[in-house]
Design a protein around this motif. Structure first.
Motif, PDB file in Angstrom:
ATOM      1  N   ASN A  38       0.828  -1.201   0.000  1.00 56.59           N
ATOM      2  CA  ASN A  38       0.000   0.000   0.000  1.00 56.59           C
ATOM      3  C   ASN A  38       0.866   1.257   0.000  1.00 56.59           C
ATOM      4  O   ASN A  38       0.530   2.262  -0.640  1.00 56.59           O
ATOM      5  CB  ASN A  38      -0.932   0.002   1.215  1.00 56.59           C
ATOM      6  N   LEU A  42       0.291   3.995  -3.066  1.00 52.70           N
ATOM      7  CA  LEU A  42      -0.183   5.350  -2.798  1.00 52.70           C
ATOM      8  C   LEU A  42       0.922   6.395  -2.912  1.00 52.70           C
ATOM      9  O   LEU A  42       0.646   7.553  -3.235  1.00 52.70           O
ATOM     10  CB  LEU A  42      -0.838   5.418  -1.415  1.00 52.70           C
ATOM     11  N   PRO A  79      -6.259  -1.316   4.573  1.00 52.16           N
ATOM     12  CA  PRO A  79      -6.560  -0.744   3.260  1.00 52.16           C
ATOM     13  C   PRO A  79      -6.588  -1.845   2.192  1.00 52.16           C
ATOM     14  O   PRO A  79      -5.659  -2.644   2.090  1.00 52.16           O
ATOM     15  CB  PRO A  79      -5.401   0.234   3.040  1.00 52.16           C
ATOM     16  N   ASN A  84      -6.996   0.575  -3.524  1.00 53.59           N
ATOM     17  CA  ASN A  84      -5.825   1.462  -3.500  1.00 53.59           C
ATOM     18  C   ASN A  84      -5.315   1.737  -4.918  1.00 53.59           C
ATOM     19  O   ASN A  84      -4.843   2.836  -5.216  1.00 53.59           O
ATOM     20  CB  ASN A  84      -4.716   0.901  -2.605  1.00 53.59           C
ATOM     21  N   PHE A  87      -7.630   4.274  -6.429  1.00 49.97           N
ATOM     22  CA  PHE A  87      -7.267   5.547  -5.818  1.00 49.97           C
ATOM     23  C   PHE A  87      -6.081   6.180  -6.551  1.00 49.97           C
ATOM     24  O   PHE A  87      -6.140   7.340  -6.984  1.00 49.97           O
ATOM     25  CB  PHE A  87      -6.905   5.293  -4.348  1.00 49.97           C
ATOM     26  N   ALA A 102      -9.042  12.395  -3.698  1.00 52.87           N
ATOM     27  CA  ALA A 102      -9.349  10.974  -3.546  1.00 52.87           C
ATOM     28  C   ALA A 102      -9.596  10.627  -2.078  1.00 52.87           C
ATOM     29  O   ALA A 102     -10.498   9.852  -1.750  1.00 52.87           O
ATOM     30  CB  ALA A 102      -8.215  10.122  -4.105  1.00 52.87           C
ATOM     31  N   LEU A 103      -8.802  11.204  -1.183  1.00 52.60           N
ATOM     32  CA  LEU A 103      -8.995  10.961   0.247  1.00 52.60           C
ATOM     33  C   LEU A 103     -10.335  11.515   0.718  1.00 52.60           C
ATOM     34  O   LEU A 103     -11.001  10.915   1.581  1.00 52.60           O
ATOM     35  CB  LEU A 103      -7.855  11.585   1.052  1.00 52.60           C
ATOM     36  N   VAL A 106     -12.947   9.021  -0.145  1.00 56.73           N
ATOM     37  CA  VAL A 106     -12.924   7.898   0.797  1.00 56.73           C
ATOM     38  C   VAL A 106     -13.608   8.299   2.103  1.00 56.73           C
ATOM     39  O   VAL A 106     -14.354   7.510   2.697  1.00 56.73           O
ATOM     40  CB  VAL A 106     -11.476   7.439   1.066  1.00 56.73           C
ATOM     41  N   PHE A 271     -16.060   3.822  -5.033  1.00 58.55           N
ATOM     42  CA  PHE A 271     -15.494   3.331  -3.778  1.00 58.55           C
ATOM     43  C   PHE A 271     -16.564   2.590  -2.966  1.00 58.55           C
ATOM     44  O   PHE A 271     -16.316   1.501  -2.421  1.00 58.55           O
ATOM     45  CB  PHE A 271     -14.962   4.502  -2.942  1.00 58.55           C
ATOM     46  N   THR A 321      -5.063   7.215   4.028  1.00 55.64           N
ATOM     47  CA  THR A 321      -4.936   6.011   3.211  1.00 55.64           C
ATOM     48  C   THR A 321      -6.255   5.706   2.515  1.00 55.64           C
ATOM     49  O   THR A 321      -7.296   6.271   2.853  1.00 55.64           O
ATOM     50  CB  THR A 321      -4.494   4.806   4.063  1.00 55.64           C
ATOM     51  N   SER A 322      -6.205   4.813   1.558  1.00 53.76           N
ATOM     52  CA  SER A 322      -7.385   4.438   0.789  1.00 53.76           C
ATOM     53  C   SER A 322      -8.324   3.583   1.625  1.00 53.76           C
ATOM     54  O   SER A 322      -8.035   3.251   2.777  1.00 53.76           O
ATOM     55  CB  SER A 322      -6.958   3.682  -0.472  1.00 53.76           C
ATOM     56  N   THR A 323      -9.445   3.177   1.042  1.00 46.03           N
ATOM     57  CA  THR A 323     -10.519   2.492   1.748  1.00 46.03           C
ATOM     58  C   THR A 323     -10.038   1.279   2.536  1.00 46.03           C
ATOM     59  O   THR A 323      -9.354   0.404   2.011  1.00 46.03           O
ATOM     60  CB  THR A 323     -11.590   2.033   0.743  1.00 46.03           C
TER      61      THR A 323
END
Length: 460
Positions: A38, A42, A79, A84, A87, A102-103, A106, A271, A321-323
Protein backbone atom coordinates in the motif's frame (compact mmCIF):
# COMPACT_ATOMS: atom_id res chain seq x y z
CA UNK A 1 -7.74 -16.54 31.59
CA UNK A 2 -11.34 -16.97 32.73
CA UNK A 3 -12.07 -13.35 31.84
CA UNK A 4 -10.77 -13.94 28.31
CA UNK A 5 -12.97 -17.01 28.01
CA UNK A 6 -16.05 -15.10 29.10
CA UNK A 7 -15.43 -11.91 27.10
CA UNK A 8 -14.59 -13.61 23.80
CA UNK A 9 -16.94 -16.61 24.35
CA UNK A 10 -14.12 -19.07 23.71
CA UNK A 11 -15.90 -22.08 25.20
CA UNK A 12 -19.11 -21.28 23.37
CA UNK A 13 -17.29 -21.32 20.02
CA UNK A 14 -15.18 -24.35 21.00
CA UNK A 15 -11.78 -22.70 20.82
CA UNK A 16 -8.91 -21.73 23.14
CA UNK A 17 -6.58 -18.82 23.80
CA UNK A 18 -3.68 -20.67 22.17
CA UNK A 19 -5.69 -21.45 19.04
CA UNK A 20 -6.93 -17.88 18.75
CA UNK A 21 -3.44 -16.39 19.14
CA UNK A 22 -2.00 -18.74 16.51
CA UNK A 23 -4.91 -17.86 14.21
CA UNK A 24 -4.31 -14.13 14.72
CA UNK A 25 -0.60 -14.52 14.04
CA UNK A 26 -1.36 -16.51 10.89
CA UNK A 27 -3.79 -13.87 9.63
CA UNK A 28 -1.24 -11.15 10.31
CA UNK A 29 1.59 -12.87 8.46
CA UNK A 30 -0.57 -13.62 5.42
CA UNK A 31 -1.76 -10.01 5.12
CA UNK A 32 1.28 -8.09 6.40
CA UNK A 33 2.26 -7.60 2.77
CA UNK A 34 -0.26 -4.74 2.65
CA UNK A 35 2.15 -2.54 4.65
CA UNK A 36 4.84 -2.22 1.97
CA UNK A 37 2.45 -2.74 -0.98
CA UNK A 38 0.00 0.00 0.00
CA UNK A 39 2.91 2.31 0.74
CA UNK A 40 4.31 1.79 -2.75
CA UNK A 41 0.97 2.18 -4.56
CA UNK A 42 -0.18 5.35 -2.80
CA UNK A 43 3.25 6.96 -2.87
CA UNK A 44 3.08 6.58 -6.66
CA UNK A 45 0.10 8.96 -6.45
CA UNK A 46 2.26 11.57 -4.72
CA UNK A 47 1.61 10.81 -1.06
CA UNK A 48 4.53 10.65 1.37
CA UNK A 49 5.59 6.98 1.60
CA UNK A 50 6.45 7.02 5.30
CA UNK A 51 3.16 8.69 6.20
CA UNK A 52 1.23 6.18 4.07
CA UNK A 53 2.97 3.32 5.86
CA UNK A 54 1.93 4.76 9.22
CA UNK A 55 -1.63 5.42 8.01
CA UNK A 56 -1.85 1.85 6.70
CA UNK A 57 -0.63 0.31 9.96
CA UNK A 58 -2.71 2.50 12.28
CA UNK A 59 -5.92 2.10 10.26
CA UNK A 60 -5.37 -1.67 10.30
CA UNK A 61 -4.99 -1.55 14.09
CA UNK A 62 -8.16 0.52 14.53
CA UNK A 63 -10.31 -1.52 12.14
CA UNK A 64 -9.12 -4.94 13.31
CA UNK A 65 -9.35 -4.03 17.00
CA UNK A 66 -12.91 -2.83 16.46
CA UNK A 67 -13.73 -6.07 14.70
CA UNK A 68 -12.36 -8.05 17.64
CA UNK A 69 -13.62 -6.05 20.62
CA UNK A 70 -16.82 -4.51 19.24
CA UNK A 71 -18.02 -7.16 16.77
CA UNK A 72 -16.35 -10.18 18.42
CA UNK A 73 -15.35 -11.71 15.08
CA UNK A 74 -12.05 -13.16 13.77
CA UNK A 75 -11.84 -10.78 10.80
CA UNK A 76 -8.92 -8.44 10.11
CA UNK A 77 -9.05 -5.10 8.30
CA UNK A 78 -6.58 -2.95 6.39
CA UNK A 79 -6.56 -0.74 3.26
CA UNK A 80 -7.90 -2.99 0.51
CA UNK A 81 -6.12 -4.11 -2.62
CA UNK A 82 -7.84 -2.96 -5.80
CA UNK A 83 -9.32 0.06 -4.07
CA UNK A 84 -5.83 1.46 -3.50
CA UNK A 85 -5.03 0.92 -7.18
CA UNK A 86 -8.24 2.74 -8.20
CA UNK A 87 -7.27 5.55 -5.82
CA UNK A 88 -3.76 5.97 -7.23
CA UNK A 89 -3.90 4.99 -10.88
CA UNK A 90 -7.42 6.08 -11.81
CA UNK A 91 -8.47 9.01 -9.63
CA UNK A 92 -5.04 10.64 -9.28
CA UNK A 93 -2.86 9.55 -12.21
CA UNK A 94 -5.56 9.15 -14.90
CA UNK A 95 -8.27 11.63 -13.89
CA UNK A 96 -5.60 14.08 -12.73
CA UNK A 97 -6.97 14.94 -9.30
CA UNK A 98 -4.86 15.69 -6.24
CA UNK A 99 -4.55 12.85 -3.68
CA UNK A 100 -6.52 15.00 -1.23
CA UNK A 101 -9.51 14.77 -3.63
CA UNK A 102 -9.35 10.97 -3.55
CA UNK A 103 -9.00 10.96 0.25
CA UNK A 104 -12.05 13.22 0.50
CA UNK A 105 -14.02 10.68 -1.55
CA UNK A 106 -12.92 7.90 0.80
CA UNK A 107 -14.00 10.02 3.78
CA UNK A 108 -17.48 10.64 2.34
CA UNK A 109 -17.78 6.97 1.43
CA UNK A 110 -16.92 6.01 5.00
CA UNK A 111 -19.54 8.35 6.42
CA UNK A 112 -22.18 6.87 4.09
CA UNK A 113 -21.04 3.42 5.22
CA UNK A 114 -21.63 4.35 8.84
CA UNK A 115 -25.16 5.50 7.99
CA UNK A 116 -25.91 2.29 6.08
CA UNK A 117 -24.50 0.16 8.89
CA UNK A 118 -26.39 1.92 11.68
CA UNK A 119 -29.66 1.59 9.76
CA UNK A 120 -28.95 -2.12 9.24
CA UNK A 121 -29.16 -1.83 5.44
CA UNK A 122 -25.84 -3.62 4.92
CA UNK A 123 -26.95 -6.56 7.06
CA UNK A 124 -30.15 -6.77 5.03
CA UNK A 125 -28.08 -6.77 1.84
CA UNK A 126 -26.11 -9.77 3.02
CA UNK A 127 -29.16 -11.62 4.29
CA UNK A 128 -30.88 -11.10 0.93
CA UNK A 129 -28.24 -13.19 -0.88
CA UNK A 130 -29.50 -16.78 -1.23
CA UNK A 131 -27.63 -19.48 0.71
CA UNK A 132 -26.53 -21.34 -2.43
CA UNK A 133 -25.08 -18.15 -3.87
CA UNK A 134 -23.24 -17.53 -0.59
CA UNK A 135 -21.72 -21.01 -0.89
CA UNK A 136 -20.41 -20.18 -4.34
CA UNK A 137 -19.11 -16.85 -3.03
CA UNK A 138 -17.12 -18.72 -0.39
CA UNK A 139 -15.63 -21.03 -3.01
CA UNK A 140 -15.01 -18.12 -5.38
CA UNK A 141 -13.11 -16.20 -2.71
CA UNK A 142 -11.10 -19.33 -2.01
CA UNK A 143 -10.10 -19.76 -5.64
CA UNK A 144 -9.38 -16.02 -5.86
CA UNK A 145 -7.03 -16.27 -2.86
CA UNK A 146 -5.45 -19.36 -4.41
CA UNK A 147 -4.90 -17.48 -7.68
CA UNK A 148 -3.23 -14.63 -5.78
CA UNK A 149 -1.01 -17.19 -4.05
CA UNK A 150 0.09 -18.73 -7.34
CA UNK A 151 0.79 -15.24 -8.68
CA UNK A 152 2.82 -14.27 -5.61
CA UNK A 153 4.81 -17.46 -6.09
CA UNK A 154 5.21 -16.60 -9.80
CA UNK A 155 3.97 -20.07 -10.68
CA UNK A 156 1.21 -18.32 -12.65
CA UNK A 157 2.39 -15.41 -14.78
CA UNK A 158 1.02 -13.02 -17.37
CA UNK A 159 1.11 -14.09 -21.01
CA UNK A 160 0.41 -11.88 -24.07
CA UNK A 161 -1.34 -14.68 -25.93
CA UNK A 162 -3.40 -16.38 -23.23
CA UNK A 163 -3.39 -13.60 -20.57
CA UNK A 164 -2.15 -16.05 -17.92
CA UNK A 165 0.08 -19.10 -18.12
CA UNK A 166 2.15 -21.49 -16.02
CA UNK A 167 5.70 -20.20 -15.65
CA UNK A 168 8.00 -22.44 -17.75
CA UNK A 169 10.93 -21.73 -15.41
CA UNK A 170 9.76 -23.56 -12.29
CA UNK A 171 13.35 -24.33 -11.25
CA UNK A 172 14.14 -20.68 -10.54
CA UNK A 173 15.03 -20.30 -6.88
CA UNK A 174 12.05 -18.24 -5.66
CA UNK A 175 9.54 -20.36 -7.59
CA UNK A 176 11.10 -23.66 -6.55
CA UNK A 177 11.21 -22.51 -2.93
CA UNK A 178 7.52 -21.65 -3.09
CA UNK A 179 6.72 -25.11 -4.48
CA UNK A 180 8.74 -26.66 -1.66
CA UNK A 181 6.79 -24.47 0.76
CA UNK A 182 3.50 -25.69 -0.72
CA UNK A 183 4.61 -29.30 -0.22
CA UNK A 184 5.69 -28.60 3.38
CA UNK A 185 2.39 -26.88 4.13
CA UNK A 186 0.32 -29.69 2.59
CA UNK A 187 2.24 -32.31 4.61
CA UNK A 188 1.74 -30.37 7.84
CA UNK A 189 -1.95 -29.79 7.14
CA UNK A 190 -2.66 -33.41 6.17
CA UNK A 191 -0.88 -34.51 9.36
CA UNK A 192 -3.16 -32.06 11.21
CA UNK A 193 -0.25 -30.13 12.72
CA UNK A 194 -1.53 -27.05 14.58
CA UNK A 195 -0.23 -23.84 13.04
CA UNK A 196 0.51 -25.62 9.75
CA UNK A 197 0.11 -22.51 7.61
CA UNK A 198 2.26 -20.34 9.87
CA UNK A 199 4.98 -23.00 10.15
CA UNK A 200 4.91 -23.34 6.38
CA UNK A 201 5.45 -19.59 5.92
CA UNK A 202 8.47 -19.40 8.22
CA UNK A 203 9.93 -22.68 6.98
CA UNK A 204 9.81 -21.40 3.41
CA UNK A 205 11.36 -18.07 4.43
CA UNK A 206 14.18 -19.79 6.35
CA UNK A 207 14.90 -22.09 3.40
CA UNK A 208 15.04 -18.96 1.25
CA UNK A 209 17.65 -17.37 3.49
CA UNK A 210 19.70 -20.56 3.34
CA UNK A 211 19.37 -20.53 -0.46
CA UNK A 212 20.57 -16.92 -0.54
CA UNK A 213 23.64 -17.80 1.56
CA UNK A 214 24.36 -20.74 -0.73
CA UNK A 215 24.14 -18.52 -3.81
CA UNK A 216 21.12 -20.24 -5.38
CA UNK A 217 18.73 -17.39 -4.65
CA UNK A 218 20.19 -14.34 -6.39
CA UNK A 219 19.16 -10.78 -5.53
CA UNK A 220 17.72 -8.97 -8.55
CA UNK A 221 15.87 -5.78 -7.63
CA UNK A 222 14.61 -5.24 -11.21
CA UNK A 223 12.90 -8.65 -11.07
CA UNK A 224 11.52 -8.06 -7.59
CA UNK A 225 13.98 -10.40 -5.91
CA UNK A 226 15.19 -8.62 -2.78
CA UNK A 227 17.44 -9.80 0.03
CA UNK A 228 15.62 -12.21 2.30
CA UNK A 229 17.56 -11.00 5.32
CA UNK A 230 16.17 -8.03 7.27
CA UNK A 231 18.08 -4.78 6.79
CA UNK A 232 17.73 -4.15 10.51
CA UNK A 233 15.60 -4.99 13.50
CA UNK A 234 14.15 -1.71 14.73
CA UNK A 235 13.55 1.70 13.20
CA UNK A 236 11.87 4.89 14.39
CA UNK A 237 8.28 5.27 13.08
CA UNK A 238 8.04 7.74 10.20
CA UNK A 239 5.90 10.88 10.60
CA UNK A 240 2.24 10.72 9.63
CA UNK A 241 1.83 14.52 9.50
CA UNK A 242 2.09 14.80 5.66
CA UNK A 243 -1.18 12.87 5.17
CA UNK A 244 -3.26 13.23 8.34
CA UNK A 245 -6.27 15.50 7.74
CA UNK A 246 -5.38 15.92 4.05
CA UNK A 247 -8.85 14.66 3.11
CA UNK A 248 -10.50 17.83 4.45
CA UNK A 249 -8.66 20.05 1.96
CA UNK A 250 -9.90 17.75 -0.80
CA UNK A 251 -13.53 18.56 0.06
CA UNK A 252 -12.96 22.12 -1.11
CA UNK A 253 -11.65 20.92 -4.49
CA UNK A 254 -14.52 18.45 -4.86
CA UNK A 255 -17.16 21.16 -4.61
CA UNK A 256 -15.31 23.90 -6.48
CA UNK A 257 -17.21 23.38 -9.76
CA UNK A 258 -20.21 21.43 -11.15
CA UNK A 259 -17.87 19.18 -13.14
CA UNK A 260 -15.83 18.37 -10.06
CA UNK A 261 -18.98 17.61 -8.07
CA UNK A 262 -20.16 15.08 -10.66
CA UNK A 263 -16.75 13.42 -10.85
CA UNK A 264 -16.51 13.41 -7.08
CA UNK A 265 -19.87 11.68 -6.70
CA UNK A 266 -18.90 9.06 -9.28
CA UNK A 267 -15.63 8.37 -7.45
CA UNK A 268 -17.50 8.11 -4.12
CA UNK A 269 -20.05 5.71 -5.64
CA UNK A 270 -17.28 3.57 -7.12
CA UNK A 271 -15.49 3.33 -3.78
CA UNK A 272 -18.85 2.63 -2.10
CA UNK A 273 -19.89 -0.03 -4.58
CA UNK A 274 -16.62 -1.97 -4.51
CA UNK A 275 -16.20 -1.78 -0.74
CA UNK A 276 -19.76 -2.85 0.05
CA UNK A 277 -19.67 -5.94 -2.10
CA UNK A 278 -16.08 -6.90 -1.39
CA UNK A 279 -16.98 -6.75 2.31
CA UNK A 280 -20.27 -8.60 1.83
CA UNK A 281 -18.51 -11.30 -0.12
CA UNK A 282 -15.67 -11.63 2.38
CA UNK A 283 -18.06 -11.76 5.35
CA UNK A 284 -20.26 -14.35 3.64
CA UNK A 285 -17.34 -16.53 2.58
CA UNK A 286 -15.18 -16.35 5.70
CA UNK A 287 -18.13 -16.56 8.12
CA UNK A 288 -19.36 -19.65 6.27
CA UNK A 289 -15.91 -21.20 6.52
CA UNK A 290 -15.79 -20.39 10.25
CA UNK A 291 -19.20 -22.06 10.67
CA UNK A 292 -20.62 -18.87 12.17
CA UNK A 293 -23.58 -18.79 9.77
CA UNK A 294 -26.88 -19.90 11.31
CA UNK A 295 -29.74 -21.71 9.59
CA UNK A 296 -31.13 -18.39 8.36
CA UNK A 297 -27.86 -17.38 6.75
CA UNK A 298 -26.93 -14.82 9.41
CA UNK A 299 -23.88 -14.63 11.65
CA UNK A 300 -23.52 -13.11 15.14
CA UNK A 301 -22.32 -9.54 15.29
CA UNK A 302 -22.90 -8.84 11.60
CA UNK A 303 -24.27 -5.33 12.21
CA UNK A 304 -21.33 -4.48 14.45
CA UNK A 305 -18.96 -5.94 11.87
CA UNK A 306 -20.34 -3.65 9.17
CA UNK A 307 -20.11 -0.68 11.52
CA UNK A 308 -16.50 -1.53 12.38
CA UNK A 309 -15.67 -1.64 8.69
CA UNK A 310 -17.32 1.74 8.12
CA UNK A 311 -15.57 3.43 11.04
CA UNK A 312 -12.22 2.02 9.92
CA UNK A 313 -12.70 3.44 6.42
CA UNK A 314 -13.51 6.88 7.84
CA UNK A 315 -10.50 6.82 10.17
CA UNK A 316 -8.27 5.61 7.33
CA UNK A 317 -9.30 8.54 5.15
CA UNK A 318 -8.47 11.02 7.94
CA UNK A 319 -5.11 9.33 8.56
CA UNK A 320 -4.28 9.37 4.85
CA UNK A 321 -4.94 6.01 3.21
CA UNK A 322 -7.38 4.44 0.79
CA UNK A 323 -10.52 2.49 1.75
CA UNK A 324 -10.11 0.10 4.67
CA UNK A 325 -11.92 -3.18 4.19
CA UNK A 326 -12.13 -6.68 5.66
CA UNK A 327 -9.40 -8.88 4.21
CA UNK A 328 -10.06 -12.22 2.57
CA UNK A 329 -6.79 -13.34 4.17
CA UNK A 330 -8.79 -13.52 7.41
CA UNK A 331 -9.66 -16.98 6.11
CA UNK A 332 -6.11 -18.14 6.88
CA UNK A 333 -6.68 -17.44 10.58
CA UNK A 334 -10.10 -19.07 10.44
CA UNK A 335 -8.50 -22.13 8.87
CA UNK A 336 -6.14 -22.27 11.86
CA UNK A 337 -9.15 -22.40 14.18
CA UNK A 338 -9.85 -18.69 14.83
CA UNK A 339 -13.49 -18.25 15.79
CA UNK A 340 -13.66 -15.19 18.07
CA UNK A 341 -12.60 -11.59 18.38
CA UNK A 342 -9.41 -12.68 20.15
CA UNK A 343 -8.04 -13.66 16.74
CA UNK A 344 -8.65 -10.13 15.46
CA UNK A 345 -7.25 -8.51 18.61
CA UNK A 346 -4.07 -10.56 18.22
CA UNK A 347 -3.75 -9.46 14.61
CA UNK A 348 -4.33 -5.81 15.58
CA UNK A 349 -1.64 -5.94 18.27
CA UNK A 350 0.80 -7.42 15.76
CA UNK A 351 0.07 -4.60 13.30
CA UNK A 352 0.88 -2.14 16.10
CA UNK A 353 4.07 -3.99 16.99
CA UNK A 354 5.01 -4.13 13.31
CA UNK A 355 5.48 -0.36 13.11
CA UNK A 356 8.99 -0.30 14.64
CA UNK A 357 9.80 -3.77 13.28
CA UNK A 358 9.07 -2.89 9.67
CA UNK A 359 12.57 -3.91 8.44
CA UNK A 360 11.78 -7.48 9.49
CA UNK A 361 8.20 -7.54 8.19
CA UNK A 362 9.13 -6.39 4.71
CA UNK A 363 11.81 -9.09 4.48
CA UNK A 364 9.18 -11.88 4.36
CA UNK A 365 8.91 -12.56 0.62
CA UNK A 366 5.75 -13.20 -1.36
CA UNK A 367 6.87 -16.71 -2.25
CA UNK A 368 6.89 -17.60 1.47
CA UNK A 369 3.30 -16.49 2.14
CA UNK A 370 2.02 -17.96 -1.14
CA UNK A 371 1.72 -21.56 0.18
CA UNK A 372 -0.60 -20.39 2.97
CA UNK A 373 -2.82 -18.50 0.52
CA UNK A 374 -2.99 -21.51 -1.79
CA UNK A 375 -3.96 -23.87 1.03
CA UNK A 376 -6.58 -21.43 2.34
CA UNK A 377 -8.05 -21.29 -1.16
CA UNK A 378 -8.37 -25.06 -1.24
CA UNK A 379 -9.99 -25.19 2.19
CA UNK A 380 -12.52 -22.48 1.31
CA UNK A 381 -13.97 -24.71 -1.41
CA UNK A 382 -15.24 -27.12 1.27
CA UNK A 383 -18.75 -25.52 1.54
CA UNK A 384 -19.38 -26.52 -2.08
CA UNK A 385 -20.23 -30.02 -0.81
CA UNK A 386 -23.65 -28.52 0.04
CA UNK A 387 -24.04 -27.02 -3.43
CA UNK A 388 -27.14 -28.17 -5.35
CA UNK A 389 -25.54 -28.85 -8.73
CA UNK A 390 -28.74 -30.06 -10.39
CA UNK A 391 -30.67 -26.77 -10.11
CA UNK A 392 -30.41 -24.13 -12.84
CA UNK A 393 -31.02 -21.24 -10.43
CA UNK A 394 -28.07 -22.50 -8.37
CA UNK A 395 -25.45 -23.71 -10.79
CA UNK A 396 -25.68 -20.85 -13.33
CA UNK A 397 -25.32 -17.92 -10.88
CA UNK A 398 -22.93 -19.98 -8.74
CA UNK A 399 -20.51 -20.67 -11.57
CA UNK A 400 -20.85 -17.10 -12.87
CA UNK A 401 -19.97 -15.82 -9.41
CA UNK A 402 -16.88 -18.02 -9.14
CA UNK A 403 -15.50 -17.41 -12.63
CA UNK A 404 -15.89 -13.63 -12.48
CA UNK A 405 -14.16 -13.47 -9.10
CA UNK A 406 -11.13 -15.34 -10.40
CA UNK A 407 -10.90 -14.24 -14.03
CA UNK A 408 -12.21 -10.75 -13.30
CA UNK A 409 -9.82 -10.52 -10.32
CA UNK A 410 -12.60 -9.02 -8.22
CA UNK A 411 -14.84 -10.33 -5.44
CA UNK A 412 -17.39 -7.62 -6.17
CA UNK A 413 -17.49 -8.57 -9.87
CA UNK A 414 -18.28 -12.15 -8.90
CA UNK A 415 -21.15 -11.06 -6.66
CA UNK A 416 -22.48 -8.67 -9.28
CA UNK A 417 -22.58 -11.20 -12.13
CA UNK A 418 -23.79 -13.95 -9.81
CA UNK A 419 -26.77 -11.88 -8.67
CA UNK A 420 -27.63 -10.63 -12.18
CA UNK A 421 -27.58 -14.18 -13.58
CA UNK A 422 -29.66 -15.38 -10.61
CA UNK A 423 -32.32 -12.77 -11.38
CA UNK A 424 -32.24 -13.73 -15.06
CA UNK A 425 -32.74 -17.44 -14.35
CA UNK A 426 -35.55 -16.76 -11.86
CA UNK A 427 -37.29 -14.57 -14.45
CA UNK A 428 -36.97 -17.26 -17.13
CA UNK A 429 -38.44 -19.78 -14.66
CA UNK A 430 -41.44 -17.48 -14.11
CA UNK A 431 -40.45 -16.90 -10.47
CA UNK A 432 -39.33 -13.27 -10.64
CA UNK A 433 -40.86 -12.49 -7.25
CA UNK A 434 -38.71 -15.05 -5.39
CA UNK A 435 -35.48 -12.99 -5.12
CA UNK A 436 -37.20 -10.13 -3.29
CA UNK A 437 -37.05 -6.36 -3.69
CA UNK A 438 -33.48 -5.94 -2.37
CA UNK A 439 -31.92 -8.24 -4.97
CA UNK A 440 -33.92 -6.58 -7.76
CA UNK A 441 -32.77 -3.14 -6.63
CA UNK A 442 -29.19 -4.45 -6.61
CA UNK A 443 -29.68 -5.85 -10.10
CA UNK A 444 -30.81 -2.46 -11.40
CA UNK A 445 -27.85 -0.75 -9.73
CA UNK A 446 -25.49 -3.25 -11.32
CA UNK A 447 -26.92 -2.54 -14.76
CA UNK A 448 -26.46 1.19 -14.13
CA UNK A 449 -22.89 0.55 -13.01
CA UNK A 450 -22.06 -1.57 -16.07
CA UNK A 451 -23.87 0.28 -18.82
CA UNK A 452 -25.04 3.73 -17.73
CA UNK A 453 -21.94 4.96 -15.87
CA UNK A 454 -19.60 4.28 -18.83
CA UNK A 455 -21.88 6.34 -21.09
CA UNK A 456 -21.92 9.23 -18.61
CA UNK A 457 -18.12 9.07 -18.26
CA UNK A 458 -17.75 9.16 -22.05
CA UNK A 459 -19.59 12.47 -22.36
CA UNK A 460 -18.16 14.20 -19.29
Amino acid sequence: MEKLNNFFKLNERKTSVRTEVIAGLTTFVTMAYILPVNMNILSAAGLDSGAVFMATAISAVIGTMLMGLFAGLPFAQAPGMGLNAFFAYTVVLTMGYDPSFALAAVLVEGLIFILLSVTNIRSQLMESIPKQLRLSISAGIGLFIMFIGFQNAKIIIGDPATLVAVNPNLTEAAIALSIIGIIITIVLWVKQVKGALLIGIFATWILGMIAQLAGWYQINVDSGLFSLFPSGVLSLPPSISPTIGLCFSGIKTAFSSPGNIIQFLMVVLTFLYVDIFDTLGTFAGVATKAKLIDENGNFPGSKRAFTSDAIATTCGAILGTSTVTTFVESASGVEEGGRTGLTAVTTAILFLLAIPFFPIIKAIPGFATAPALIMVGIMMCEPMKEFQWDKADVIIPGVFSIIFMVVGYSISAGIMWGIMSYLLVKTIQGRAKDPGIILWVLGVLFVIKLFIFPIIETYL
